[in-house]
Design an enzyme around this catalytic site. Structure first.
Site, PDB file in Angstrom:
ATOM      1  N   CYS A   1       0.766  -1.314  -0.123  1.00 10.59           N
ATOM      2  CA  CYS A   1       0.163  -0.076   0.113  1.00 10.59           C
ATOM      3  C   CYS A   1       0.884   1.337   0.056  1.00 10.59           C
ATOM      4  CB  CYS A   1      -0.774   0.251   1.087  1.00 10.59           C
ATOM      5  SG  CYS A   1      -1.509  -1.512   1.555  1.00 10.59           S
TER       6      CYS A   1
ATOM      7  N   HIS B   1      -9.566   2.108  -1.622  1.00  8.44           N
ATOM      8  CA  HIS B   1      -7.944   1.956  -1.237  1.00  8.44           C
ATOM      9  C   HIS B   1      -7.264   1.506  -2.459  1.00  8.44           C
ATOM     10  CE1 HIS B   1      -4.294   1.011   0.265  1.00  8.44           C
ATOM     11  NE2 HIS B   1      -4.496   0.256   1.300  1.00  8.44           N
TER      12      HIS B   1
ATOM     13  N   HIS C   1      -3.534   7.524   5.879  1.00  6.47           N
ATOM     14  CA  HIS C   1      -3.566   6.460   5.310  1.00  6.47           C
ATOM     15  C   HIS C   1      -5.028   6.025   5.491  1.00  6.47           C
ATOM     16  CE1 HIS C   1      -2.206   2.766   3.599  1.00  6.47           C
ATOM     17  NE2 HIS C   1      -2.613   1.887   4.747  1.00  6.47           N
TER      18      HIS C   1
END
Length: 993
Positions: free
Chosen positions: A265, A438, A400
């Site tokens: 990520c 995401h 995040h």
């Protein structure tokens, strides 16, 4: 309780919560390995609060992931060995900031940064059900979390038309494009658009040390291609992650670092961190950075469902009580980086400065994929310190923020520690994952682009759909706040941080700062009357789409559009491709009309030759070139250079004759003494103006006095010497004992010479302008008598408005004096052929004898033009005009003509028409030279429109198993596209002009 008592008590609680014997509980083993999940952690947290009378958060099990570490934290508190020590990093004054000068993106619900920003401002959540084009959802979905091979979510942030790609644009064959991972395809298209946005022509970067840094983690496309019989030579390069970066370097011919990174990520933000280091160390002169993620196979959905990472509700409820995991998303974002000093020098549009960045690791946290707040705190503090800033200066953090029950509180608690001593202003928190999901490897770059757009618009975007804050998050008494509506960002200098945390523990944080371009000081910019706009593409279809795109752009921005900046950016900040259209106009409405009517076409890759033709006496008029004199510094300087070769009195007088307000004085331009020097000076200045546009002739030719300016351009004579000769020539020719007259006759040279000889006239043939147009010269009496003779024969005859009988025997008395003056001048061999008036053939040298014969002899203009016709030369008239009009009437053939001046005063109008003509012939025009006096700035333009077609490998199960060949219904279209691809492969490396 002392440390030992707390440790033993924790062992008992953990054993009880996990239903194991306390004898097997290891104090140095991560809680996750001991069987303590998030639900049990919440339960034990309550027991700790009750036992020790402290306020705790379940996130402490992730910050202090073993019994030993947690016990020390609970015992020692702020003095614990695990507490975060201030990061002391000196921000070097010599460490130059990195500028973000261009960006592009393709995110769920947004094909461009503009669409993305509008969605952010509206708080739009671009989440949808998994499209049927990806896989059969019914086959893989189950609301029973325990079903094998199933996913419990049906949602995601998806892109449209991911099967389509403009392979021809990038010189890729259909066969290779079909097996290329569409992530690679998207990186290619978005990289191109990022360079466009930056106003950087990729062709100018070839063979330079530009670095490419790409974050990429998945390779779903390769999972669709298992059967060995389907593997081609392109499968390896088409699906290897390393090639995602390498292919960009190959296509653009970049020789800097080319790296694909996978830290899950955090991949794209780690890529940005590495790019900044490469720039600062001088390894790269510029960097192309991005991240990409596509969801093409159900495997990871099933995997993440089994790991309980996915949101059942199908949303990232970041900071919200409803947080139940994250929703996956697709997209690609790219940014272009260069050092600040270079960006300022190039006049780049700067989105933001990268003030600092940091990367670290969680180490042995509470599980391989478990976050660790202390590491997050450290990476943020390190980045802020690297930036040379304090917490009071940070106004926004793009978190995040995945929307997990404990992940969000862990991150917020880490930020609470970072900003514990912030006492000036608020620090707003946001998470783009609430808008688009995401994006995994592209998540960091998406957050960074969001912040860049907030800087640009000076607005903090709202955090959408926040209903009730997560019960484990408390912002009371802190400087942290979550905006649910757009907020005007009033800080003069804006600073923001972006976090991106990989699920394997690699954390990254970047600090951005807004940038305000210094005001441009200096002389007032010049302005031309009118504009030229060129649009180009690699295919005819793309060009048509781009014409319409520009037309709509002009239509919707007609009131606030700076046409100089628009046209400058189109010419100087975009590469020029084989298919083009160039239009001229004074206003956006005129450009729009011309653009909609124009038909684009392929430009020749081998531009034709050009000739500069300089007119002679008789073409002059008062105030000629006045518009250019007032608006072009190049023209002004060249004219000034010519005038400076005269004595001061003559120089001042000539300038007043040309551009002064005294009409009586202006009329002196028709006196031979002033006509010739005025024509020469104007022609010389026009020549330098055309040269500043990058237009240099292959041939030059002049009509009588025009040959002096032609010889100057050819390099046969210096300016000062040419001015001297022209000045004395004009004086002498205007002072002959007998003035005489000239006339044009609509008859051939042979007929006229025969008639002169037959009737005993002493007339001279001064010029042959066309097969049936001859100019005669001599005494007034003979001209009148010859005219009566022609009238009787019904031959058209017209006297010319001239002061003397040029190119006749009446010039004989001045020839010797002129030749003596001509001998005082130095001559050189010319670097451009001069098509001589004397014979219509090329010559490379002139001499005093040549100039004497030239003054007296016949001007063979028609022969000169016929030479150009045979050579298929484009002719530009350098002077007041008239020659082109005459030549067009009499010269047949494939000749292209252009002018430089307009008698009505619209000089730029005719120059623009001529430039359009040259551009249509594929000539490389120096547009930077054209625009420099205007001091233009980079403008936002419509993006390149790709001519996309579908290229796709279906899953193995869908492959037709038959011995019969399958004919694709669009085979003809693919064949045509293949030919287009071959064309682009062969032309890309040629100079785009």
């Amino acid at each position: 309780m002392n440390l030992v008592e707390i440790r033993n008590w924790l062992v008992e609680q953990i054993a009880e919560a996990t239903d194991v014997s306390k004898d097997i509980v290891q104090i140095d083993e991560p809680f996750l390995h001991l069987g303590l999940d998030s639900v049990k952690a919440v339960m034990v947290t309550g027991q700790i609060e009750e036992k020790l009378h402290v306020v705790c958060s379940p996130t402490m099990f992730y910050d202090y992931p073993t019994i030993e570490q947690l016990a020390r934290y609970l015992h020692d508190g702020a003095s614990s060995s695990e507490r975060i020590l201030p990061v002391q990093i000196s921000h070097s004054e010599e460490a130059e900031d990195i500028a973000i000068v261009g960006l592009s993106c393709r995110f769920p619900g947004a094909e461009s940064p503009e669409e993305f920003w509008n969605n952010l401002l509206e708080g739009k959540q671009s989440i949808s059900e998994i499209p049927s084009s990806r896989w059969d959802l019914a086959e893989y979905y189950s609301d029973n979390l325990e079903d094998k091979g199933k996913m419990y979510t049906r949602w995601g942030g998806f892109l449209e038309r991911i099967r389509q790609f403009d392979a021809g644009c990038f010189g890729i064959s259909p066969l290779e494009a079909e097996v290329m991972d569409p992530q690679q395809r998207m990186l290619m298209e978005q990289s191109w658009l990022a360079f466009e946005d930056a106003g950087i022509r990729p062709s100018e970067l070839e063979n330079s040390d530009v670095g490419v840094f790409v974050g990429i983690s998945t390779n779903d496309y390769s999972k669709l291609q298992h059967q060995p019989t389907r593997i081609t030579a392109y499968h390896g390069t088409g699906n290897a992650s390393s090639i995602a970066a390498n292919r960009l370097s190959y296509f653009y011919n970049f020789t800097g670092p080319s790296i694909a990174l996978d830290t899950a990520c955090s991949s794209s933000l780690v890529a940005l961190h590495q790019a900044c280091r490469s720039l600062k160390e001088g390894e790269s002169s510029m960097a192309l950075v991005g991240g990409v993620n596509l969801i093409l196979h159900p495997g990871l959905y099933v995997n993440f469902s089994k790991a309980r990472m996915m949101s059942e509700s199908g949303r990232c409820h970041t900071f919200d009580k409803r947080a139940d995991g994250y929703v996956r998303g697709e997209g690609c974002g790219m940014v272009v980086l260069r050092k600040l000093s270079e960006a300022v020098a190039k006049g780049d549009r700067i989105y933001a400065l990268i003030k600092g960045s940091a990367v670290n690791q969680d180490g042995r946290s509470n599980g391989l994929t478990a976050p660790r707040g202390t590491s997050q705190q450290k990476v943020v503090e390190r980045a802020i310190s690297q930036a040379g800033l304090g917490v009071n200066e940070i106004g926004y953090i793009e978190t995040h923020g995945t929307g997990t029950k404990l992940g969000d509180p862990i991150e917020v608690n880490a930020l609470k520690e970072v900003f514990a001593h912030k006492n000036i202003g608020n620090c707003h928190l946001g998470a783009v994952k609430t808008n688009i999901g995401h994006l995994e490897a592209a998540a960091g770059i998406a957050g960074l682009i969001k912040v860049c757009l907030m800087f640009r618009h000076q607005i903090i975007a709202p955090h959408p759909d926040l209903q009730t804050i997560n019960e484990h998050i408390s912002l009371e008494g802190t400087a942290l706040t979550i905006p649910t509506k757009p907020i005007e960002w009033k800080d003069k200098t804006k600073n923001a941080g972006i976090s991106s945390f990989g699920f394997g523990g690699t954390n990254a944080h970047v600090i951005l700062q807004s940038y305000r371009m210094p005001k441009r000081l200096g002389a007032r910019p010049y302005r031309y009357n009118g504009h030229l706009l060129t649009i180009s593409a690699k295919s005819e279809a793309s060009l048509r789409e781009m014409q319409e795109s520009y037309a709509q752009f002009l239509e919707s921005n007609s009131t606030n559009l700076n046409l100089i900046n628009l046209c400058y950016s189109a010419h100087c900040k975009r590469d020029l491709f084989p298919y083009r259209v160039t239009v001229a106009g004074r206003t956006s409405e005129e450009l729009l009309t011309q653009l909609r009517a124009a038909e684009g076409k392929a430009i020749s890759r081998i531009p034709g030759k050009i000739a500069f033709v300089y007119g002679g006496q008789g073409s002059q008029y008062p105030q000629m070139a006045r518009e250019l004199f007032q608006s072009s510094p190049v023209f002004q300087q060249a004219l000034s250079s010519g005038l400076s070769a005269l004595d001061q009195e003559t120089s001042d007088e000539v300038l007043q004759i040309l551009f002064g307000g005294d009409t009586t004085l202006n009329e002196k331009i028709h006196q031979t003494e002033y006509t010739q020097i005025s024509l020469f000076l104007i022609q010389y200045a026009l020549t330098r103006l055309w040269n500043s546009f990058g237009i240099f002739p292959d041939y030059v030719m002049g009509h009588s006095i025009g040959e002096y300016a032609a010889a100057c351009q050819a390099g046969m004579i210096e300016l000062e010497d040419a001015v001297k000769l022209v000045r004395i020539r004009g004086k002498l020719m205007g002072s002959t004992p007998v003035l005489g007259e000239m006339a044009t006759v609509q008859s051939s040279e042979q007929n006229i010479r025969s008639l002169i000889s037959e009737k005993g006239f002493s007339l001279s043939v001064a010029a042959v302008n066309a097969p049936n147009q001859t100019v005669i010269s001599g005494t007034t009496e003979e001209i009148d008598s010859f005219g009566e003779l022609l009238k009787a024969q019904s031959v058209p005859f017209k006297k010319l408005t001239v002061s003397n009988a040029f190119h006749s025997s009446l010039m004989d008395p001045i020839l010797e004096e002129f030749q003596q003056t001509a001998k005082e001048v130095q001559y050189r061999s010319g670097h451009i052929p001069l098509i001589s008036n004397l014979n219509g053939q090329p010559c490379h040298e002139i001499s005093p004898e040549y100039l004497r014969d030239h003054l007296r002899g016949t001007v063979r203009f028609h022969d000169c033009i016929c030479f150009f016709r045979e050579e298929k030369v484009a002719v530009i008239e350098i002077g007041p005009g008239g020659l082109i009009k005459m030549a067009r009437r009499h010269v047949k053939g494939d000749l292209v003509w252009g002018s430089s001046l307009d008698r009505e005063g619209d000089d730029w109008g005719v120059i623009h028409q001529s430039l359009t003509m040259l551009a249509d012939r594929g000539l490389a025009i120096d547009w930077n030279g054209y625009y420099t006096p205007l001091q233009p700035e980079l403008a936002k333009l419509p993006s390149y429109v790709f001519n996309r077609r579908e290229y796709w490998m279906e899953e193995d199960s869908n492959v037709v198993q038959s011995g019969e060949p399958v004919i694709h219904p669009d085979v003809l279209e693919i064949m045509n596209h293949h030919l287009e691809t071959i064309h682009n492969q062969s032309t890309y490396k040629l100079k785009r002009g």
